[in-house]
Enzyme design. Sequence first.
Site, PDB file in Angstrom:
ATOM      1  N   GLU A 191      38.852  34.632  35.461  1.00  0.00           N
ATOM      2  CA  GLU A 191      39.845  33.564  35.378  1.00  0.00           C
ATOM      3  C   GLU A 191      39.228  32.289  35.960  1.00  0.00           C
ATOM      4  OE1 GLU A 191      43.106  34.035  34.162  1.00  0.00           O
ATOM      5  OE2 GLU A 191      42.341  35.977  33.595  1.00  0.00           O
ATOM      6  N   LYS A 206      49.500  42.495  35.469  1.00  0.00           N
ATOM      7  CA  LYS A 206      49.530  43.332  34.258  1.00  0.00           C
ATOM      8  C   LYS A 206      50.271  44.645  34.524  1.00  0.00           C
ATOM      9  CE  LYS A 206      45.258  41.236  32.571  1.00  0.00           C
ATOM     10  NZ  LYS A 206      43.789  41.299  32.649  1.00  0.00           N
TER      11      LYS A 206
HETATM   12  N1  HSE Z   1      40.306  37.689  33.822  1.00  0.00           N
HETATM   13  C1  HSE Z   1      40.972  38.678  33.022  1.00  0.00           C
HETATM   14  C2  HSE Z   1      40.183  39.970  33.171  1.00  0.00           C
HETATM   15  C3  HSE Z   1      41.026  38.235  31.583  1.00  0.00           C
HETATM   16  O1  HSE Z   1      39.082  39.940  33.715  1.00  0.00           O
HETATM   17  O2  HSE Z   1      40.669  41.024  32.778  1.00  0.00           O
HETATM   18  C4  HSE Z   1      41.976  39.003  30.728  1.00  0.00           C
HETATM   19  O3  HSE Z   1      43.284  38.952  31.179  1.00  0.00           O
END
Ligand code: HSE
Length: 435
Positions: A191, A206
């Site tokens: 990110e 998530k």
């Molecule tokens: N930064 C997130 C990951 C991207 O590494 O999974 C996908 O949501």
Amino acid sequence: MKSYINVGMFGMGHVGTALFRLLKENRSLIDNRIGMPIRISKVVVSDLSKNRGVDVSGLNMGTDPDLILEDPEIDVVVELIGGVTLAESIIRRALDKGKSVVTANKALLAEKGAVIFPAAYRNQGYFGFEASVGAAIPIIRTFREGYAGDEILAFSAILNGTSNYILTHMTENGTEFDEALGQAREKGLAEADPTLDIEGIDAAHKLTILLNLAFGGRFDFSSLYMEGISKITAADISFTKQLGYRIKHLGIARKSEYGVEARVHPVLLPQQHILSSVNGSFNAVSLTCKYSGSSLLYGHGAGPDPSASGVAADLIEACRSIIAKQQPRTSPVNVPLKSWLPMEIVSMDELQSEYYLRFKVMDHPGVLASISKILADHSISIRSAIQPGTSAEGKMVDIVLMTHQALESQIQSALQAIQPLDFMAAESQLIRIGG
Ligand code: HSE
């Protein structure tokens, strides 16, 4: 009679650009699947001067959200700016205007799901969030629709591609955390703020979304236990590898007699465990259902192209609903919103697990005895003890202990009692053993 579907897009970073390219390159396939062409006619970004590496001539681009939100001709809004505050305002305004909305914004849905999902339900349009978890893995549809007739009992998931990439890199190359993080950033996986990845926040976002779909209740993101991988060292990787384990960063959820257990943290998995061979930036969800038994969903969970693939799937479904003049009055979660009630997560103190403990100590007589005594005083039984590497009296050395099942609250209180002892040369390490 419409002759094309009009799309307004917020954000044209890595994922937005990949979506733009995907829609262009797959145009005839997608138009054929929808039965009508899609046109991205307007794009709102924060910086108009940025070179995005794609031909944006012909696009109406601006920085004012009203460019899209006040245009009655826009049928579908795609939100790819991320973050919570501005994204929430954009999505709620779009929904209020009756537009269909597609988003990949896991932070928003985890932290504001209690307002966004009901707003989506009241709206006349389609609401898609497939790419918010697992990017290209169709996990949202699978949890909401695929297992609608079954009961999800438990799942363990690798949900953050960056963390998985870093742990894999450290395992395969023996590198320290910082070097592996640098590699992940170079690959464009992390990110914009990598803290979200390496401290477990992205995975917890998530997991919250999946909990909402799996267990028919409304889960509070802020009550999830979360721990990232930033304290895992090359020494932990090496010692656990010698013991036949792999370190993975997991989101874990399970129905138990006490309620729903849900947590995000590093886990030692036996190397034969199915999730131990999920490497690099791949994501995977291993789940157990009452009737269908065990299943594994595996695929690319991070990166611009996989995310664009997940967003495009929702966009196509939104277009199909618009053409069919369907008003999708079903709940965006997997129960009607009136029965989508707050659900508690069992306190982490109640967790029973085996533990890997590593203590960096000054090598003196009685050190191991002192640590073992405190563990015994907390009813913690040691399964094995090793002192890897060479040691010498008065020098620093690692002591690795593997415990039998113990209560989390007891382990934490034992570690608090051990930490101030004068032979301790660094903060102790704790990794829960799973599998
Ligand atoms: N930064 C997130 C990951 C991207 O590494 O999974 C996908 O949501």
